[in-house]
Design a protein around this motif. Sequence first.
Motif, short mmCIF file in Angstrom:
data_model
loop_
_atom_site.label_atom_id
_atom_site.label_comp_id
_atom_site.label_asym_id
_atom_site.label_seq_id
_atom_site.Cartn_x
_atom_site.Cartn_y
_atom_site.Cartn_z
N HIS A 1 12.37 4.76 -6.13
CA HIS A 1 11.84 6.55 -6.31
C HIS A 1 12.23 7.25 -5.09
O HIS A 1 12.23 8.33 -5.40
N HIS A 2 13.32 6.92 -4.67
CA HIS A 2 14.13 8.31 -4.23
C HIS A 2 15.56 8.20 -5.00
O HIS A 2 15.76 9.61 -5.15
N LEU A 3 15.39 7.85 -6.18
CA LEU A 3 16.44 8.48 -7.23
C LEU A 3 15.47 8.85 -7.67
O LEU A 3 16.58 9.86 -7.90
N THR B 1 1.41 -0.97 0.38
CA THR B 1 -0.19 -0.32 -0.11
C THR B 1 1.23 1.27 -0.13
O THR B 1 0.31 2.26 -0.63
N PHE B 2 1.68 1.01 0.91
CA PHE B 2 2.68 1.34 0.95
C PHE B 2 3.23 2.80 -0.38
O PHE B 2 3.23 3.58 -0.77
N GLY B 3 3.87 1.63 -1.22
CA GLY B 3 3.97 1.47 -2.50
C GLY B 3 3.65 2.33 -3.63
O GLY B 3 3.90 2.69 -4.17
N GLU C 1 12.48 -7.38 1.94
CA GLU C 1 13.13 -6.04 1.82
C GLU C 1 13.77 -5.87 1.44
O GLU C 1 14.15 -4.90 0.46
N LYS C 2 14.58 -6.81 0.11
CA LYS C 2 14.07 -6.90 -1.04
C LYS C 2 13.40 -5.91 -2.05
O LYS C 2 14.21 -4.62 -2.62
N ALA C 3 12.77 -6.30 -1.84
CA ALA C 3 11.82 -6.10 -2.60
C ALA C 3 11.15 -4.55 -2.54
O ALA C 3 11.65 -3.76 -3.08
N PHE C 4 11.85 -3.90 -1.28
CA PHE C 4 10.70 -2.58 -0.81
C PHE C 4 12.48 -1.78 -1.16
O PHE C 4 11.95 -0.44 -1.97
#
Length: 1038
Positions: free
Chosen positions: A312-314, A219-221, A302-305
């Motif tokens: 997203h940060h990039l 949901t966050f993504g 963890e890897k997927a997120f």
Amino acid sequence: MLLGFKEEMAPQELTRRLATVTTHVDEIMQQEIRPLLAVDIIEQLHRQFAILSGGRGKDGAPIITFPEFVGFKHISDEDFLNVMTYLTSIPSMEAAGIGFIIVIDRQRDKWSSIKASLTRIAVAFPGNLQLIFILRPSRFIQRTITDIGIKYYQDEFKMKVPIVMLNSVSDLQGYIDKSQLTEDLGGTLEYRHSQWINHRTAIENFALTLKTTAQMLQTFGARLAATELPRGVPPTAELLMSHTKQRDKLQDELKLLGKQGATLLSCIQEPGTKSPTRKLNPNQLENVATMERLLVQLDETEKAFSQFWSKHHLKLSQCLQLQHFEHNFCEVKLALDNLLAEQAEFTDIGDSVMRVERLLKEHKKLERKGQESLEKAQLLAVIGDQFIQSHHYAADSIRPKCVELRHLCDDFFNENKKKYDILEKSLELHRQLDKVSRWCEAGIYLLASQAVDKYQSREGVDVALTDIEAFLDTAKEYQLPSPKEIYNQFELILTPDVKANAQKVLQKLGDVQEIFQKRQMSLMKLAARQTRPVQPVAPHPESSPKWVSPKTSQPSALASLQKTSEEPYEETDLDSLVKKDDKTKYEGKNEEILECSHDGENPEREQPDSPENLSPGRCLIRDLLETEKVYIKEMKSIIDGYITPMDYIWLKHLIPDVLQNNKDFLFGNIRELYEFHDRTFLKELEKCTENPELLARCFLKRKEDLQIYFKYHKNLPRAQAIWQECQDCAYFGVCQRQLDHNLPLFKYLRGPSQRLTKYQMLLKGLLDFESPEDLEIDPGDLEGDSAKAGPKRTQAPAFLAELQQALAMMEELIKSCELAVGLAAVTGCPEDIRELGRLLRHGAFSVWTVHKERSKMKGFIRFKPSQRQLYLFERGIVFCKIRMEPSDQGLAPHYSFQKSVQWTTLSIHQLERGSNRKFELVNRNGLEKYILQAASKEIRDCWFSEISKLLMEQQNNNKDVYEDEDNGRQTSPKCCSSRACMSADAFEEGEGAEDMEKESSALGLSGLFQLDDSYDTCSPKAALDTGGRVQGEKGGDD
């Protein structure tokens, strides 16, 4: 306007991977088969009427035990079904497929309890049954009733599996291994029901938390991917910070969940870790396998997120970079537009020398004013290129802005250079016009000062003619231009005002020359007929003022001459002056031809192959070959006359031990130099005799081979030290007399340095003669009508480009050799200093070192600085202490290694206040910084620019964004080396640096790479004496 973006692939990929994690968690916990959790039936499990102890049959079938339970008949059907469903879903699918073994312990119970158990199992057992073991009641009557009941009610139970009636626990051990039975059944299997319930509850809670976290991340993504970014730096930075905080919170939860899972796994494995001989039972092993599979799914989450967040940060970071870039672009573009507008208003070229000089100062002031904006524009364009190379999502928007910035900078530079050239031309023109005016005024004064009464005698006439001829000879000394020369040379800047002024001055020049010619002719007539009275000759044909004496008549005569000569200036055209000048030259040529014919001279036709007919370029190449052979011969004489005799036994007594042990260091790699020039380079230079255009290519082709000069110069300081210690030994004197050398050995060992300088001068000379502005007459065109065709251009632009590249390569080689000599003078250098890469430059600086614990002290800048010699490398900087020691030439600087710092630990900053000769290097850990003061602003700018470029390249290499474009380093045109551009007023605050800079060593640039009179070969000036003389004779006919 909103700048919105949606990561298309990133959220779908995150959703798919997290959905897979959720599905795998359900499969691991068998949620499709068993929707129940231990926490849902915790009370029924605690009643312990049925347990899954973890024991296995001989074929691996799971064992479910029904221990003695008094209230079994009071258990509801729903509770019994839930417990059976839960217990049968715990073993793996493979174990459950074998079938379950049920052990019913009713040794202290009645037949009614056995009947109730079998009835419920037959009705509500959800798994596959393999075998049922029943421990009969121990009392005789109940055992008998049980045997009878089993026979009569077996069909009623509808059991398709065998039921085995056992009298005791020992009978049970005949079917099931003792290690697979709990202690209640006489086995050795440890089983604690409360611990089993705790483990199952913890595992299921962990799985549920993992599943919930995965859904929350999903949901966050999706929410982040749908975010619209406002246009502007502050809102974008704030949004990036908000998203980062939310991500950090979720990341902390994932880490906490991972720690919980690891702790739970260790608790399950604890029995096996405490006792190495003890093995976990199958039930515990299945719990371990379940936890390991769940931890794998957590790692996948963890890897997927993490991958989604990195994208997203990039995207957010690139958006913020774009906002900063566009904001800076608007500011820089506005500054450049204003600068170009101010430059466009700069149109005046001046009408006098003083005015042009003032305009040049204003022009340089404008250039200094725009330097900061231009540097910001260039830096911003470089940053934009870095964004593009790092695959910025807005590369298509950034690229045209970078192009526009560079275009604006190029426009300013080109227009600036154009205006500067025009002003220089204007200054040169006005200086020539002033020179012409002064010469005319001096001529008028001379004519006015000649007294008429002195013309009555032959001596007076001769004196006057001598004065006139002497003055006319000064025209050649002053190199007065002709009208045609001025027109051709200054055509681009001849505005109407300047043209009128030039016509006025040139008309004055023509009038004065005409007056001198008439005065000279009149005096010659007077000298021929001294019998008649001499009539005075007027200085101007239209006005002939008469003077009584030079003292009384000079002012009026001068005024009259000036007034008369100025009247026709406005009506004269420059083109007519050019034609007049051509006509005068043509007549002069005819007179010379007539004079030669009259004298009976008939010179023979010059041969095209004679040195006088060679072009300047061919003269240079011819002398290059001659001096190359001399250079090779000198190196061979050193090898044969100094090195080889050292092995002769009869000369051993003349050689001291110091020289014998260090002979390799004295001569260096001179053999390698000789072999290269004799076997390779000379042969290639000979090919350039017929094809001069191959010369530059020859130098470029042997760029790597010429690096042997760097090796030679690196050893040269040590060679000098050995020579100074052994130069008085008898061996050198014997060898020098045998070779008939006029100079000592070390003068010849400096020959390679001199040779590099000769190559540089050669290439410069060729470039001067082969530039597009220079013209050359082909010797073959001296015959026939081709001589009338005029001059032609010598070479194509490609050849000029190769010449420039060869000259730049040679200058770089000379610089690197000089720096190698300088670095060799440093004592105490560690071996790993080579890891710092190529040496770029060096120089003396005043250095203040500021430590963190001292940074709070006020006024530390007033402390006296330390004088340090700095060496700039590709990957770091070296600090050396300077001490003055006596030598043969007096006090000379000596350097000792102090420290080296790599660029990865430093950053560079400009000082906002203080001297414009300072900048600072700051350690990135904040504990130390160095304030450096150069000898001049130009040196400071060179070093600051070079270090900034190195730091930027180092940062790009660390990020693996792009590779180095080339191995070279461009230096600022204001200083080719830090030592060469060191000014006389070296340090204002740090005393002593000026003296150290003046006391250069004998191997410095001023010593090694300056041409000695003793090595006067291949000088372009000497080589071109013949060619220049021939060209001057030809040029005189134009």
